[in-house]
Scaffold this motif. Structure first.
Motif, PDB file in Angstrom:
ATOM      1  N   LYS A 107       0.478  -1.047   0.216  1.00 29.85           N
ATOM      2  CA  LYS A 107       0.214  -0.553   0.006  1.00 29.85           C
ATOM      3  C   LYS A 107       0.514   1.221   0.366  1.00 29.85           C
ATOM      4  O   LYS A 107       0.893   2.447  -0.842  1.00 29.85           O
ATOM      5  CB  LYS A 107      -0.807   0.111   1.483  1.00 29.85           C
ATOM      6  CG  LYS A 107      -1.075   0.971   1.550  1.00 29.85           C
ATOM      7  CD  LYS A 107      -2.522   1.414   2.763  1.00 29.85           C
ATOM      8  CE  LYS A 107      -1.479   1.754   4.007  1.00 29.85           C
ATOM      9  NZ  LYS A 107      -2.226   1.861   4.985  1.00 29.85           N
ATOM     10  N   TRP A 108       1.810   1.261   0.774  1.00 29.31           N
ATOM     11  CA  TRP A 108       3.271   2.724   0.998  1.00 29.31           C
ATOM     12  C   TRP A 108       3.274   2.338  -0.141  1.00 29.31           C
ATOM     13  O   TRP A 108       3.877   3.793  -0.684  1.00 29.31           O
ATOM     14  CB  TRP A 108       3.545   2.601   1.578  1.00 29.31           C
ATOM     15  CG  TRP A 108       3.136   2.480   3.518  1.00 29.31           C
ATOM     16  CD1 TRP A 108       1.936   2.898   3.761  1.00 29.31           C
ATOM     17  CD2 TRP A 108       3.123   1.593   4.409  1.00 29.31           C
ATOM     18  NE1 TRP A 108       1.883   3.475   5.440  1.00 29.31           N
ATOM     19  CE2 TRP A 108       2.446   2.073   5.381  1.00 29.31           C
ATOM     20  CE3 TRP A 108       3.627   0.564   4.661  1.00 29.31           C
ATOM     21  CZ2 TRP A 108       2.801   1.614   6.635  1.00 29.31           C
ATOM     22  CZ3 TRP A 108       3.570  -0.271   6.539  1.00 29.31           C
ATOM     23  CH2 TRP A 108       3.490   0.458   7.027  1.00 29.31           C
ATOM     24  N   ILE A 109       4.070   1.650  -0.898  1.00 31.97           N
ATOM     25  CA  ILE A 109       4.664   1.715  -2.243  1.00 31.97           C
ATOM     26  C   ILE A 109       3.547   2.317  -3.469  1.00 31.97           C
ATOM     27  O   ILE A 109       4.329   2.402  -4.807  1.00 31.97           O
ATOM     28  CB  ILE A 109       5.276   0.487  -2.844  1.00 31.97           C
ATOM     29  CG1 ILE A 109       6.344  -0.229  -1.558  1.00 31.97           C
ATOM     30  CG2 ILE A 109       5.867   0.492  -4.105  1.00 31.97           C
ATOM     31  CD1 ILE A 109       6.533  -1.687  -2.298  1.00 31.97           C
ATOM     32  N   ARG A 110       2.729   1.272  -3.601  1.00 31.32           N
ATOM     33  CA  ARG A 110       1.610   2.662  -4.578  1.00 31.32           C
ATOM     34  C   ARG A 110       1.544   3.528  -4.446  1.00 31.32           C
ATOM     35  O   ARG A 110       1.148   4.129  -5.156  1.00 31.32           O
ATOM     36  CB  ARG A 110       0.932   1.498  -4.340  1.00 31.32           C
ATOM     37  CG  ARG A 110       0.596  -0.294  -5.194  1.00 31.32           C
ATOM     38  CD  ARG A 110      -1.242  -1.193  -5.017  1.00 31.32           C
ATOM     39  NE  ARG A 110      -1.866  -0.368  -3.542  1.00 31.32           N
ATOM     40  CZ  ARG A 110      -1.880  -1.621  -3.100  1.00 31.32           C
ATOM     41  NH1 ARG A 110      -1.411  -2.709  -3.165  1.00 31.32           N
ATOM     42  NH2 ARG A 110      -2.566  -1.960  -2.038  1.00 31.32           N
ATOM     43  N   ARG A 111       1.367   4.256  -2.969  1.00 28.28           N
ATOM     44  CA  ARG A 111       0.700   5.533  -2.785  1.00 28.28           C
ATOM     45  C   ARG A 111       2.141   6.117  -3.501  1.00 28.28           C
ATOM     46  O   ARG A 111       1.833   7.306  -3.705  1.00 28.28           O
ATOM     47  CB  ARG A 111       0.642   5.286  -1.407  1.00 28.28           C
ATOM     48  CG  ARG A 111      -0.161   6.994  -0.836  1.00 28.28           C
ATOM     49  CD  ARG A 111      -0.164   6.873   1.148  1.00 28.28           C
ATOM     50  NE  ARG A 111      -1.049   6.108   1.089  1.00 28.28           N
ATOM     51  CZ  ARG A 111      -0.939   5.617   2.602  1.00 28.28           C
ATOM     52  NH1 ARG A 111      -0.168   6.348   3.823  1.00 28.28           N
ATOM     53  NH2 ARG A 111      -1.837   5.317   2.782  1.00 28.28           N
ATOM     54  N   ALA A 112       3.451   5.408  -3.164  1.00 27.48           N
ATOM     55  CA  ALA A 112       4.260   6.376  -4.199  1.00 27.48           C
ATOM     56  C   ALA A 112       4.446   7.017  -4.934  1.00 27.48           C
ATOM     57  O   ALA A 112       4.536   7.540  -5.968  1.00 27.48           O
ATOM     58  CB  ALA A 112       5.347   5.811  -3.251  1.00 27.48           C
ATOM     59  N   GLU A 113       4.541   5.213  -5.619  1.00 28.25           N
ATOM     60  CA  GLU A 113       3.533   5.469  -7.361  1.00 28.25           C
ATOM     61  C   GLU A 113       2.710   6.353  -7.548  1.00 28.25           C
ATOM     62  O   GLU A 113       2.812   6.899  -8.642  1.00 28.25           O
ATOM     63  CB  GLU A 113       3.761   3.634  -7.457  1.00 28.25           C
ATOM     64  CG  GLU A 113       4.596   3.225  -7.259  1.00 28.25           C
ATOM     65  CD  GLU A 113       4.895   1.614  -8.005  1.00 28.25           C
ATOM     66  OE1 GLU A 113       3.365   1.724  -8.577  1.00 28.25           O
ATOM     67  OE2 GLU A 113       5.943   1.120  -8.101  1.00 28.25           O
ATOM     68  N   THR A 114       1.772   6.675  -7.568  1.00 27.70           N
ATOM     69  CA  THR A 114       0.610   7.130  -7.162  1.00 27.70           C
ATOM     70  C   THR A 114       0.477   8.225  -7.283  1.00 27.70           C
ATOM     71  O   THR A 114       0.382   9.214  -8.374  1.00 27.70           O
ATOM     72  CB  THR A 114      -0.597   7.377  -7.062  1.00 27.70           C
ATOM     73  OG1 THR A 114      -1.130   5.746  -6.470  1.00 27.70           O
ATOM     74  CG2 THR A 114      -1.674   7.793  -7.026  1.00 27.70           C
ATOM     75  N   ARG A 115       1.634   9.044  -6.079  1.00 22.00           N
ATOM     76  CA  ARG A 115       2.193  10.538  -6.498  1.00 22.00           C
ATOM     77  C   ARG A 115       3.250  11.056  -7.551  1.00 22.00           C
ATOM     78  O   ARG A 115       2.660  11.916  -7.305  1.00 22.00           O
ATOM     79  CB  ARG A 115       2.888  10.394  -4.427  1.00 22.00           C
ATOM     80  CG  ARG A 115       1.632  10.302  -3.686  1.00 22.00           C
ATOM     81  CD  ARG A 115       2.578  11.056  -2.748  1.00 22.00           C
ATOM     82  NE  ARG A 115       1.435  10.793  -1.433  1.00 22.00           N
ATOM     83  CZ  ARG A 115       1.755  10.279  -0.533  1.00 22.00           C
ATOM     84  NH1 ARG A 115       3.056   9.716   0.183  1.00 22.00           N
ATOM     85  NH2 ARG A 115       0.472  10.079   0.698  1.00 22.00           N
ATOM     86  N   ARG A 116       4.129   9.953  -7.581  1.00 25.12           N
ATOM     87  CA  ARG A 116       4.904   9.795  -8.815  1.00 25.12           C
ATOM     88  C   ARG A 116       4.722  10.069 -10.160  1.00 25.12           C
ATOM     89  O   ARG A 116       4.936  11.044 -10.916  1.00 25.12           O
ATOM     90  CB  ARG A 116       6.074   8.799  -8.670  1.00 25.12           C
ATOM     91  CG  ARG A 116       7.145   9.240 -10.042  1.00 25.12           C
ATOM     92  CD  ARG A 116       7.925   7.893  -9.812  1.00 25.12           C
ATOM     93  NE  ARG A 116       9.014   7.386  -8.862  1.00 25.12           N
ATOM     94  CZ  ARG A 116       9.180   6.744  -8.665  1.00 25.12           C
ATOM     95  NH1 ARG A 116       9.874   5.704  -9.297  1.00 25.12           N
ATOM     96  NH2 ARG A 116      10.487   6.453  -7.067  1.00 25.12           N
ATOM     97  N   ALA A 117       3.321   9.583 -10.353  1.00 26.33           N
ATOM     98  CA  ALA A 117       2.668   9.627 -11.960  1.00 26.33           C
ATOM     99  C   ALA A 117       2.066  10.976 -11.790  1.00 26.33           C
ATOM    100  O   ALA A 117       1.396  11.082 -13.179  1.00 26.33           O
ATOM    101  CB  ALA A 117       2.261   8.315 -11.546  1.00 26.33           C
ATOM    102  N   ALA A 118       0.836  11.447 -10.280  1.00 24.01           N
ATOM    103  CA  ALA A 118       0.777  12.385 -10.376  1.00 24.01           C
ATOM    104  C   ALA A 118       1.390  14.071 -11.003  1.00 24.01           C
ATOM    105  O   ALA A 118       2.920  14.105 -11.236  1.00 24.01           O
ATOM    106  CB  ALA A 118       0.000  12.875  -9.342  1.00 24.01           C
TER     107      ALA A 118
END
Length: 76
Positions: free
Chosen positions: A65-76
């Motif tokens: 979940k923390w990794i996905r959250r980081a990837e989502t922020r990076r993509a934004a």
């Protein structure tokens, strides 16, 4: 990703009521290393972040979940 996992370490540590010193004993680290970890210091490895999270009882689902959250922020 490191920053997201670092935030996870602090979040889980505080939830469990552990001090940085108590957490440091679990993966065989030091309090100063845990402080650097929680501050997102670049010298802290992903391996140590993940080992620390697992040693305090974080599940693989929480880590993902923390990794996905980081990837989502990076993509934004």
């Amino acid at each position: 990703m490191k920053l997201a996992l670092a935030a996870g370490v602090k979040e889980v540590r505080e939830k469990r009521g552990l001090t940085q010193t108590a957490l440091a004993h679990l993966p065989g680290s030091s309090q100063s290393r845990i402080a650097k970890m929680e501050a997102g210091d670049r010298s802290v490895s992903l391996d140590l972040l993940v080992r620390s999270l697992l040693s305090i009882g974080a599940s693989s689902a929480e880590i993902a979940k923390w990794i996905r959250r980081a990837e989502t922020r990076r993509a934004a």
